[in-house]
Design a protein around this motif. Structure first.
Motif, PDB file in Angstrom:
ATOM      1  N   THR A 145      30.081 -16.250   2.103  1.00 28.71           N
ATOM      2  CA  THR A 145      29.364 -16.502   3.353  1.00 28.71           C
ATOM      3  C   THR A 145      29.933 -15.657   4.480  1.00 28.71           C
ATOM      4  O   THR A 145      31.153 -15.513   4.601  1.00 28.71           O
ATOM      5  CB  THR A 145      29.465 -17.989   3.730  1.00 28.71           C
ATOM      6  OG1 THR A 145      28.886 -18.772   2.687  1.00 28.71           O
ATOM      7  CG2 THR A 145      28.734 -18.285   5.030  1.00 28.71           C
ATOM      8  N   LEU A 146      29.057 -15.102   5.300  1.00 29.90           N
ATOM      9  CA  LEU A 146      29.468 -14.392   6.504  1.00 29.90           C
ATOM     10  C   LEU A 146      28.855 -15.104   7.695  1.00 29.90           C
ATOM     11  O   LEU A 146      27.660 -15.418   7.688  1.00 29.90           O
ATOM     12  CB  LEU A 146      29.028 -12.932   6.465  1.00 29.90           C
ATOM     13  CG  LEU A 146      29.575 -12.021   7.573  1.00 29.90           C
ATOM     14  CD1 LEU A 146      29.748 -10.586   7.068  1.00 29.90           C
ATOM     15  CD2 LEU A 146      28.658 -12.002   8.799  1.00 29.90           C
ATOM     16  N   SER A 147      29.665 -15.361   8.715  1.00 32.18           N
ATOM     17  CA  SER A 147      29.146 -16.016   9.903  1.00 32.18           C
ATOM     18  C   SER A 147      29.558 -15.252  11.151  1.00 32.18           C
ATOM     19  O   SER A 147      30.611 -14.620  11.197  1.00 32.18           O
ATOM     20  CB  SER A 147      29.633 -17.468   9.988  1.00 32.18           C
ATOM     21  OG  SER A 147      31.036 -17.527  10.155  1.00 32.18           O
ATOM     22  N   LEU A 148      28.697 -15.311  12.142  1.00 30.11           N
ATOM     23  CA  LEU A 148      28.962 -14.763  13.469  1.00 30.11           C
ATOM     24  C   LEU A 148      28.908 -15.926  14.459  1.00 30.11           C
ATOM     25  O   LEU A 148      27.891 -16.623  14.548  1.00 30.11           O
ATOM     26  CB  LEU A 148      27.909 -13.723  13.854  1.00 30.11           C
ATOM     27  CG  LEU A 148      27.893 -12.412  13.071  1.00 30.11           C
ATOM     28  CD1 LEU A 148      26.715 -11.558  13.518  1.00 30.11           C
ATOM     29  CD2 LEU A 148      29.190 -11.654  13.260  1.00 30.11           C
ATOM     30  N   GLU A 149      29.999 -16.135  15.169  1.00 35.82           N
ATOM     31  CA  GLU A 149      30.063 -17.210  16.158  1.00 35.82           C
ATOM     32  C   GLU A 149      30.373 -16.609  17.525  1.00 35.82           C
ATOM     33  O   GLU A 149      31.414 -15.981  17.708  1.00 35.82           O
ATOM     34  CB  GLU A 149      31.129 -18.228  15.774  1.00 35.82           C
ATOM     35  CG  GLU A 149      31.208 -19.419  16.703  1.00 35.82           C
ATOM     36  CD  GLU A 149      32.212 -20.453  16.233  1.00 35.82           C
ATOM     37  OE1 GLU A 149      32.860 -21.074  17.096  1.00 35.82           O
ATOM     38  OE2 GLU A 149      32.356 -20.632  14.995  1.00 35.82           O
ATOM     39  N   VAL A 150      29.449 -16.771  18.460  1.00 33.28           N
ATOM     40  CA  VAL A 150      29.593 -16.209  19.799  1.00 33.28           C
ATOM     41  C   VAL A 150      29.841 -17.351  20.771  1.00 33.28           C
ATOM     42  O   VAL A 150      29.021 -18.276  20.880  1.00 33.28           O
ATOM     43  CB  VAL A 150      28.326 -15.440  20.218  1.00 33.28           C
ATOM     44  CG1 VAL A 150      28.555 -14.724  21.548  1.00 33.28           C
ATOM     45  CG2 VAL A 150      27.898 -14.450  19.135  1.00 33.28           C
ATOM     46  N   ARG A 151      30.962 -17.298  21.473  1.00 30.35           N
ATOM     47  CA  ARG A 151      31.290 -18.320  22.472  1.00 30.35           C
ATOM     48  C   ARG A 151      31.396 -17.652  23.838  1.00 30.35           C
ATOM     49  O   ARG A 151      32.119 -16.659  23.984  1.00 30.35           O
ATOM     50  CB  ARG A 151      32.586 -19.040  22.119  1.00 30.35           C
ATOM     51  CG  ARG A 151      32.468 -19.903  20.870  1.00 30.35           C
ATOM     52  CD  ARG A 151      33.667 -20.810  20.665  1.00 30.35           C
ATOM     53  NE  ARG A 151      33.478 -21.687  19.520  1.00 30.35           N
ATOM     54  CZ  ARG A 151      32.889 -22.887  19.578  1.00 30.35           C
ATOM     55  NH1 ARG A 151      32.445 -23.329  20.751  1.00 30.35           N
ATOM     56  NH2 ARG A 151      32.754 -23.626  18.503  1.00 30.35           N
ATOM     57  N   GLY A 152      30.672 -18.193  24.812  1.00 31.62           N
ATOM     58  CA  GLY A 152      30.653 -17.591  26.131  1.00 31.62           C
ATOM     59  C   GLY A 152      30.912 -18.590  27.233  1.00 31.62           C
ATOM     60  O   GLY A 152      30.908 -19.804  27.010  1.00 31.62           O
ATOM     61  N   SER A 153      31.113 -18.074  28.434  1.00 36.32           N
ATOM     62  CA  SER A 153      31.382 -18.902  29.608  1.00 36.32           C
ATOM     63  C   SER A 153      30.146 -19.108  30.462  1.00 36.32           C
ATOM     64  O   SER A 153      30.199 -19.767  31.497  1.00 36.32           O
ATOM     65  CB  SER A 153      32.469 -18.241  30.461  1.00 36.32           C
ATOM     66  OG  SER A 153      32.047 -16.958  30.901  1.00 36.32           O
ATOM     67  N   GLY A 154      29.010 -18.547  30.050  1.00 34.91           N
ATOM     68  CA  GLY A 154      27.774 -18.649  30.817  1.00 34.91           C
ATOM     69  C   GLY A 154      26.972 -19.875  30.443  1.00 34.91           C
ATOM     70  O   GLY A 154      27.473 -20.800  29.786  1.00 34.91           O
ATOM     71  N   PRO A 155      25.699 -19.929  30.840  1.00 33.31           N
ATOM     72  CA  PRO A 155      24.851 -21.077  30.503  1.00 33.31           C
ATOM     73  C   PRO A 155      24.661 -21.261  28.997  1.00 33.31           C
ATOM     74  O   PRO A 155      24.398 -22.361  28.533  1.00 33.31           O
ATOM     75  CB  PRO A 155      23.528 -20.755  31.196  1.00 33.31           C
ATOM     76  CG  PRO A 155      23.561 -19.296  31.496  1.00 33.31           C
ATOM     77  CD  PRO A 155      25.010 -18.957  31.697  1.00 33.31           C
ATOM     78  N   LEU A 156      24.788 -20.191  28.234  1.00 38.94           N
ATOM     79  CA  LEU A 156      24.734 -20.273  26.777  1.00 38.94           C
ATOM     80  C   LEU A 156      26.169 -20.290  26.258  1.00 38.94           C
ATOM     81  O   LEU A 156      26.869 -19.275  26.311  1.00 38.94           O
ATOM     82  CB  LEU A 156      23.955 -19.088  26.204  1.00 38.94           C
ATOM     83  CG  LEU A 156      23.785 -19.024  24.686  1.00 38.94           C
ATOM     84  CD1 LEU A 156      23.120 -20.282  24.156  1.00 38.94           C
ATOM     85  CD2 LEU A 156      22.968 -17.793  24.305  1.00 38.94           C
ATOM     86  N   SER A 157      26.628 -21.449  25.792  1.00 41.80           N
ATOM     87  CA  SER A 157      28.038 -21.578  25.412  1.00 41.80           C
ATOM     88  C   SER A 157      28.301 -21.201  23.965  1.00 41.80           C
ATOM     89  O   SER A 157      29.426 -20.821  23.614  1.00 41.80           O
ATOM     90  CB  SER A 157      28.517 -23.015  25.649  1.00 41.80           C
ATOM     91  OG  SER A 157      27.792 -23.935  24.830  1.00 41.80           O
ATOM     92  N   LEU A 158      27.284 -21.289  23.101  1.00 42.26           N
ATOM     93  CA  LEU A 158      27.507 -21.022  21.677  1.00 42.26           C
ATOM     94  C   LEU A 158      26.266 -20.451  21.032  1.00 42.26           C
ATOM     95  O   LEU A 158      25.148 -20.926  21.254  1.00 42.26           O
ATOM     96  CB  LEU A 158      27.906 -22.313  20.954  1.00 42.26           C
ATOM     97  CG  LEU A 158      28.007 -22.226  19.422  1.00 42.26           C
ATOM     98  CD1 LEU A 158      29.241 -21.420  19.010  1.00 42.26           C
ATOM     99  CD2 LEU A 158      28.063 -23.615  18.787  1.00 42.26           C
ATOM    100  N   LEU A 159      26.476 -19.433  20.224  1.00 44.72           N
ATOM    101  CA  LEU A 159      25.488 -18.921  19.281  1.00 44.72           C
ATOM    102  C   LEU A 159      26.184 -18.810  17.939  1.00 44.72           C
ATOM    103  O   LEU A 159      27.317 -18.332  17.871  1.00 44.72           O
ATOM    104  CB  LEU A 159      24.986 -17.535  19.678  1.00 44.72           C
ATOM    105  CG  LEU A 159      23.948 -17.360  20.765  1.00 44.72           C
ATOM    106  CD1 LEU A 159      23.792 -15.881  21.071  1.00 44.72           C
ATOM    107  CD2 LEU A 159      22.618 -17.950  20.351  1.00 44.72           C
ATOM    108  N   MET A 160      25.520 -19.235  16.870  1.00 42.47           N
ATOM    109  CA  MET A 160      26.124 -19.098  15.551  1.00 42.47           C
ATOM    110  C   MET A 160      25.052 -18.798  14.520  1.00 42.47           C
ATOM    111  O   MET A 160      23.988 -19.411  14.535  1.00 42.47           O
ATOM    112  CB  MET A 160      26.883 -20.368  15.157  1.00 42.47           C
ATOM    113  CG  MET A 160      27.615 -20.248  13.830  1.00 42.47           C
ATOM    114  SD  MET A 160      28.566 -21.729  13.437  1.00 42.47           S
ATOM    115  CE  MET A 160      29.245 -21.249  11.838  1.00 42.47           C
TER     116      MET A 160
END
Length: 302
Positions: free
Chosen positions: A73-88
């Motif tokens: 499995t390969l995963s991409l997890e994006v964590r940010g400080s803006g209104p969008l806090s998580l993308l996975m």
């Protein structure tokens, strides 16, 4: 490269297609998503700019999974400080894709045309490779570029991996992506300018072409003067790896005290998978059985 017939640009299928330029050390991948992307979005109610960025992430995880040839499995997890806090987003060699997004608590809804930096602000992307056999690998790159594709290219550059560039696009209905990579073997490379030339041509691709053209037609538009070898496409689809056993394992990690408090209040535990919204219910007796099983030491071998 000249297609024998003009493809129907409306007939987009969920697929990833590998190609290479003959007599060079340059290879590429093209991904097209429609139904799998729709199934990700149908399970959630995200603002339009989040839908678009999530589509780019799903396209990216499909491209990277096929590029690294990972049996796992390969995963991409994006964590940010803006209104969008998580993308996975997550992908596996079977062509199954799943993805979620999470807005920060009390965040203002982003504007209709909000871009990458406005949505995420500062943060990082974690790239996780989890093979069926062997050790898990994780890499991290900062959100210091103006696009998801730029951040992923920076990851390849800083980790001293093969030179790799990506172009990603999504419009809420379709998502697409292009990846180029320069391989290390120079023995077969009879064209020293191939990497720079193919990059330059790829830079002309438009977002609407990535989402609206069939792969063969897009390759023809970009590289009709090159000798391109195109391989059979691999189908992609939405797929969730959740199961009752995996959910039970996650519950146990919360600890006996917290689980028993929930059971005392609600009479049992009901939860759901964040990706596909499948619901799982555990009675008080089932929770106690899980706790007993987790506290039982493994048998000793003699």
């Amino acid at each position: 490269m000249r297609p024998t017939s003009r493809p129907d640009t409306r007939a987009m299928t969920d697929q990833i297609q590998r190609f290479l330029f003959d007599n060079t050390n340059v290879r590429g991948e093209l991904v097209s998503l429609e139904q799998a992307y729709a199934e990700v979005l149908d399970r959630h109610d995200y603002p339009a700019p989040v839908n678009r960025l999530l589509g780019e992430l799903v396209a990216a995880v499909a491209l990277l999974t096929d590029t690294v040839k990972l049996e796992g499995t390969l995963s991409l997890e994006v964590r940010g400080s803006g209104p969008l806090s998580l993308l996975m987003a997550e992908s596996n060699p079977g062509g199954e894709l799943r993805a979620i997004a999470r807005l920060a608590e009390d965040a203002e809804m982003p504007s209709e045309d909000a871009g990458f930096r406005e949505l995420l602000g500062d943060g990082q992307i974690m790239i996780t490779l989890d093979p069926r056999e062997g050790h898990r690998y994780q890499g991290i790159v900062a959100l210091d570029q103006e696009s998801l594709a730029g951040c992923l290219a920076a990851y390849f550059a800083q980790s001293e991996q093969l030179p790799t560039r990506l172009w990603l696009a999504a419009d809420g209905r379709r998502a697409g992506g292009l990846l180029l990579q320069r391989m290390p073997d120079e023995s077969q490379n009879q064209d020293v300018d191939a990497w720079e030339r193919t990059l330059h041509l790829a830079e002309t691709v438009k977002a609407e072409e990535l989402t609206g053209l069939a792969p063969e037609e897009l390759l023809h538009r970009l590289y009709h003067e090159e000798t391109v070898r195109v391989f059979a496409p691999k189908p992609l689809r939405f797929g969730c790896t959740c199961s009752r056993e995996r959910i039970a394992g996650a519950l146990v990690t919360l600890g006996a005290e917290e689980l028993r408090d929930v059971v005392a209040e609600q009479g049992g535990i009901e939860t759901q998978c964040h990706f596909c919204h499948t619901r799982y219910a555990f009675s008080a007796e089932e929770v106690e059985a899980l706790l007993a099983e987790s506290s039982t030491p493994p048998p000793t071998l003699h």
